[in-house]
Design an enzyme around this catalytic site. Sequence first.
Site, PDB file in Angstrom:
ATOM      1  N   ARG A 102       0.674  -1.064  -0.184  1.00 16.82           N
ATOM      2  CA  ARG A 102       0.007  -0.536   0.201  1.00 16.82           C
ATOM      3  C   ARG A 102       1.066   1.038   0.175  1.00 16.82           C
ATOM      4  O   ARG A 102       1.585   1.158   1.046  1.00 16.82           O
ATOM      5  CB  ARG A 102      -0.544   0.556   0.945  1.00 16.82           C
ATOM      6  CG  ARG A 102      -1.656  -1.321   1.380  1.00 16.82           C
ATOM      7  CD  ARG A 102      -2.431  -1.077   2.728  1.00 16.82           C
ATOM      8  NE  ARG A 102      -1.070  -1.191   4.292  1.00 16.82           N
ATOM      9  CZ  ARG A 102      -1.783  -0.420   5.133  1.00 16.82           C
ATOM     10  NH1 ARG A 102      -2.682  -0.678   5.702  1.00 16.82           N
ATOM     11  NH2 ARG A 102      -0.389  -0.983   6.070  1.00 16.82           N
ATOM     12  N   ASN A 109      -6.872  -6.389  -5.535  1.00 20.46           N
ATOM     13  CA  ASN A 109      -7.092  -5.503  -5.973  1.00 20.46           C
ATOM     14  C   ASN A 109      -8.330  -5.107  -7.081  1.00 20.46           C
ATOM     15  O   ASN A 109      -9.170  -4.148  -6.577  1.00 20.46           O
ATOM     16  CB  ASN A 109      -5.757  -4.431  -7.387  1.00 20.46           C
ATOM     17  CG  ASN A 109      -4.739  -4.559  -6.097  1.00 20.46           C
ATOM     18  OD1 ASN A 109      -4.474  -4.150  -5.289  1.00 20.46           O
ATOM     19  ND2 ASN A 109      -3.952  -3.782  -7.389  1.00 20.46           N
ATOM     20  N   PHE A 136     -12.258  -0.007   4.190  1.00 19.77           N
ATOM     21  CA  PHE A 136     -12.775   0.351   2.160  1.00 19.77           C
ATOM     22  C   PHE A 136     -13.867   0.809   2.078  1.00 19.77           C
ATOM     23  O   PHE A 136     -14.481   0.181   1.290  1.00 19.77           O
ATOM     24  CB  PHE A 136     -12.350  -1.314   1.554  1.00 19.77           C
ATOM     25  CG  PHE A 136     -10.769  -0.694   0.694  1.00 19.77           C
ATOM     26  CD1 PHE A 136     -10.534  -0.269  -0.404  1.00 19.77           C
ATOM     27  CD2 PHE A 136      -9.555  -1.270   2.464  1.00 19.77           C
ATOM     28  CE1 PHE A 136      -8.988  -0.685  -0.764  1.00 19.77           C
ATOM     29  CE2 PHE A 136      -8.160  -0.813   1.945  1.00 19.77           C
ATOM     30  CZ  PHE A 136      -7.794  -1.025   0.478  1.00 19.77           C
ATOM     31  N   ALA A 183     -17.065   6.144   1.857  1.00 20.69           N
ATOM     32  CA  ALA A 183     -17.861   6.778   0.187  1.00 20.69           C
ATOM     33  C   ALA A 183     -17.102   8.003  -0.254  1.00 20.69           C
ATOM     34  O   ALA A 183     -16.258   8.976   0.907  1.00 20.69           O
ATOM     35  CB  ALA A 183     -19.032   6.799   0.694  1.00 20.69           C
ATOM     36  N   CYS A 241      -1.882   1.264  -9.492  1.00 20.84           N
ATOM     37  CA  CYS A 241      -2.774  -0.370  -9.307  1.00 20.84           C
ATOM     38  C   CYS A 241      -4.080  -0.810  -9.276  1.00 20.84           C
ATOM     39  O   CYS A 241      -3.971  -1.375 -10.763  1.00 20.84           O
ATOM     40  CB  CYS A 241      -2.265  -0.553  -8.416  1.00 20.84           C
ATOM     41  SG  CYS A 241      -0.453  -0.035  -8.008  1.00 20.84           S
TER      42      CYS A 241
END
Length: 437
Positions: free
Chosen positions: A153, A210, A251, A254, A262
């Site tokens: 990351r 990913n 994750f 928003a 990537c």
Amino acid sequence: MTSIAVVGCGYLGAVHAACMAELGHEVVGLEVDLERVASLNDGRAPFHEPGLDDLLARGLASGRLSFTADPAAIAEVEVAFICVGTPQRRGELAADVSHVDAATATVAAHVTRAGALVVGKSTVPVGTAPRLAEELARTAPHLELAWNPEFLREGHAVDDTLEPDRLVLGVTSERAEAVLREVYATPIAGGTPVVVTDFATAELAKVAANSFLATKISFINAMAELCEAAGGDVVLLADAIGHDKRIGRSFLNAGLGFGGGCLPKDIRAFMARAGEVGADQALTFLREVDAINMRRRSRMVDLAIAGLGGSAIGRRVGVLGAAFKPHSDDIRDSPALNVAAQLQLQGADVVITDPEALDNARRLWPGLSYASTAQEACEGVDIVLLLTEWPEYVGLDPDELGTVVRRRHVLDGRNALDVRRWQAAGWDYRALGRPHV
């Protein structure tokens, strides 16, 4: 201690080389860019990555780490890591693996040690490793190939290398597995899980990871679109579903969506490769993932223009953030710069600031205006856009910033600001996926 070559010393390679030296190995980084070689040998990373300069300095001082453009320096290494880029092909979705091919050919031509292990770390389309293994068997039968994908990351790459959350070893022999276990002996002893796989699974691991992360981000951004239409609050929605252990809260922030070098190119290359192997239907959902992500940028532009009274012409806009994410100076496919450029095209006077990425932004977008501080960027503006959630921007004093703007109107593209604090300071606050009060 293992003697290691790292071929390609861009973002991945420079970090990997420094970390391998930190783990006690003797490392030489091979890089064709002479300016980059000089910078790394001076202990200066040619990009911003927290902790990397200190690691370079320790490795160089120990004598275990060096960088060169001379391929003769890698002749006797035991392990050669391939760490070059695989950008998206111009005009296509597919990945360009020409740099991987060239790096592998360089290793084949210059590594003379019998039994040396060539280890791919670059993100490649599935099927690349078997092809390279066949090429090595033909041109350099004294070498063996393995695949060991990276899961870095940006902004956390040093920790992710020294203390990875998993190691994936794509090997075809017990000997190759043993060599890699020796290279990574320290993190393995610290409890890092090891997954030993075939080539195909190792190649798929990175792009699958990913793609999953991109899907999760686009899912919550799709929910943000629905919240805007229905009057919901996407931050509270993310909290509500994130408490489910099967989903998790990470994750699910928003906002403006993902960018960088990537996720965007990897999901596109994944779709392209799926089509090539006859499994295109399996990944058609990624087209919508990509589309949702790109829509967030257009939506941010629309909200900014609405906040400017319906027209950007002659209006001044202050943009906080140029990098695609905080703690990085990477501006590849940066949502922040994309939004800034769109607003400029519609007639706005846009001024951008960023703690680390201004030099890169100036080179790529010379037509935009830049400022060294948030206060300077927001001087006399009609609207402030938070587009990269650097801690120094999230922690700004809204009362203090309010003294330099023409109008207290903020558009939070990352849902990162304290809404009540900014509203209490008299700001008109608006964010993606949240009610406008």
